[in-house]
Write a protein that holds these residues in place. Structure first.
Motif, short mmCIF file in Angstrom:
data_model
loop_
_atom_site.label_atom_id
_atom_site.label_comp_id
_atom_site.label_asym_id
_atom_site.label_seq_id
_atom_site.Cartn_x
_atom_site.Cartn_y
_atom_site.Cartn_z
N TRP A 98 0.81 -1.20 0.00
CA TRP A 98 0.00 0.00 0.00
C TRP A 98 0.85 1.26 0.00
O TRP A 98 2.04 1.25 0.33
CB TRP A 98 -1.01 -0.01 1.16
N SER A 99 0.20 2.33 -0.40
CA SER A 99 0.79 3.65 -0.41
C SER A 99 -0.07 4.54 0.47
O SER A 99 -1.23 4.76 0.14
CB SER A 99 0.85 4.20 -1.84
N GLY A 100 0.50 4.99 1.59
CA GLY A 100 -0.32 5.70 2.56
C GLY A 100 -1.39 4.77 3.08
O GLY A 100 -1.10 3.69 3.58
N VAL A 101 -2.64 5.15 2.95
CA VAL A 101 -3.75 4.31 3.41
C VAL A 101 -4.43 3.56 2.26
O VAL A 101 -5.41 2.87 2.47
CB VAL A 101 -4.79 5.16 4.17
N THR A 102 -3.87 3.70 1.08
CA THR A 102 -4.47 3.07 -0.09
C THR A 102 -3.83 1.72 -0.37
O THR A 102 -2.62 1.63 -0.59
CB THR A 102 -4.30 3.97 -1.33
N THR A 103 -4.66 0.67 -0.33
CA THR A 103 -4.17 -0.66 -0.67
C THR A 103 -4.05 -0.78 -2.18
O THR A 103 -5.01 -0.49 -2.91
CB THR A 103 -5.12 -1.75 -0.15
N LEU A 104 -2.89 -1.19 -2.65
CA LEU A 104 -2.62 -1.21 -4.09
C LEU A 104 -2.91 -2.57 -4.71
O LEU A 104 -3.06 -2.66 -5.94
CB LEU A 104 -1.17 -0.82 -4.34
N GLY A 105 -2.96 -3.61 -3.90
CA GLY A 105 -3.24 -4.92 -4.45
C GLY A 105 -3.11 -6.01 -3.42
O GLY A 105 -2.55 -5.80 -2.33
N TRP A 106 -3.63 -7.19 -3.76
CA TRP A 106 -3.56 -8.36 -2.91
C TRP A 106 -3.08 -9.55 -3.73
O TRP A 106 -3.42 -9.67 -4.90
CB TRP A 106 -4.94 -8.72 -2.34
N GLY A 107 -2.32 -10.40 -3.09
CA GLY A 107 -1.99 -11.66 -3.71
C GLY A 107 -3.16 -12.62 -3.61
O GLY A 107 -4.17 -12.32 -2.97
N GLN A 108 -3.00 -13.78 -4.22
CA GLN A 108 -4.08 -14.77 -4.23
C GLN A 108 -4.14 -15.58 -2.96
O GLN A 108 -5.13 -16.27 -2.70
CB GLN A 108 -3.90 -15.71 -5.44
N GLY A 109 -3.10 -15.49 -2.15
CA GLY A 109 -3.06 -16.23 -0.88
C GLY A 109 -2.31 -17.54 -1.01
O GLY A 109 -2.33 -18.18 -2.06
N THR A 110 -1.64 -17.91 0.06
CA THR A 110 -0.95 -19.19 0.11
C THR A 110 -1.24 -19.85 1.46
O THR A 110 -1.19 -19.19 2.49
CB THR A 110 0.57 -19.02 -0.12
N GLN A 111 -1.55 -21.13 1.42
CA GLN A 111 -1.96 -21.85 2.64
C GLN A 111 -0.74 -22.27 3.44
O GLN A 111 0.21 -22.85 2.90
CB GLN A 111 -2.78 -23.08 2.27
#
Length: 116
Positions: A98-111
């Motif tokens: 993220w930049s400041g309070v803005t989330t720029l992206g998420w990964g797909q997740g890993t278990q």
């Protein structure tokens, strides 16, 4: 726009170690802070660790002394070294930036699954 891809999850016995990695692509220059969240079944997603571009880190109390976050700004990667794993660390782990309070992206997740 930022794309994030995680790798490195798996099954490990309690007391073992795993290393998660996340590679960012796209406008990586816009990312100030990178971090790892996790979400266990029936629980809310929680921020596990974060690291700023300058290298300042923060950890949730439950992982302090066991987990270490690091990043390579030039490559746009962030890693999470997890030692002394406990069954309560079992969750899906997500990389984010993220930049400041803005989330720029998420990964797909890993278990990550830790057996007792």
């Amino acid at each position: 726009q930022v794309q994030l891809v995680e790798s490195g999850g798996g099954l490990v016995q309690a007391g073992g170690s795993l290393r998660l990695s996340c590679a960012a692509s796209g406008t990586i220059f816009s990312i100030n802070t990178m971090g790892w969240y996790r979400q266990a079944p029936g629980k809310q997603r929680e921020l596990v660790a974060s690291i700023t571009r300058s290298g300042s880190t923060n950890y949730v109390d439950s992982v302090k002394g066991r987990f270490t976050i690091s990043r390579d700004n030039a490559k746009g990667t962030v890693s999470l070294q997890m030692n002394s794993l406990k069954p309560e660390d079992t969750a899906v782990y997500y990389c984010t930036g993220w930049s400041g309070v803005t989330t720029l992206g998420w990964g797909q997740g890993t278990q990550v699954t830790v057996s007792s």
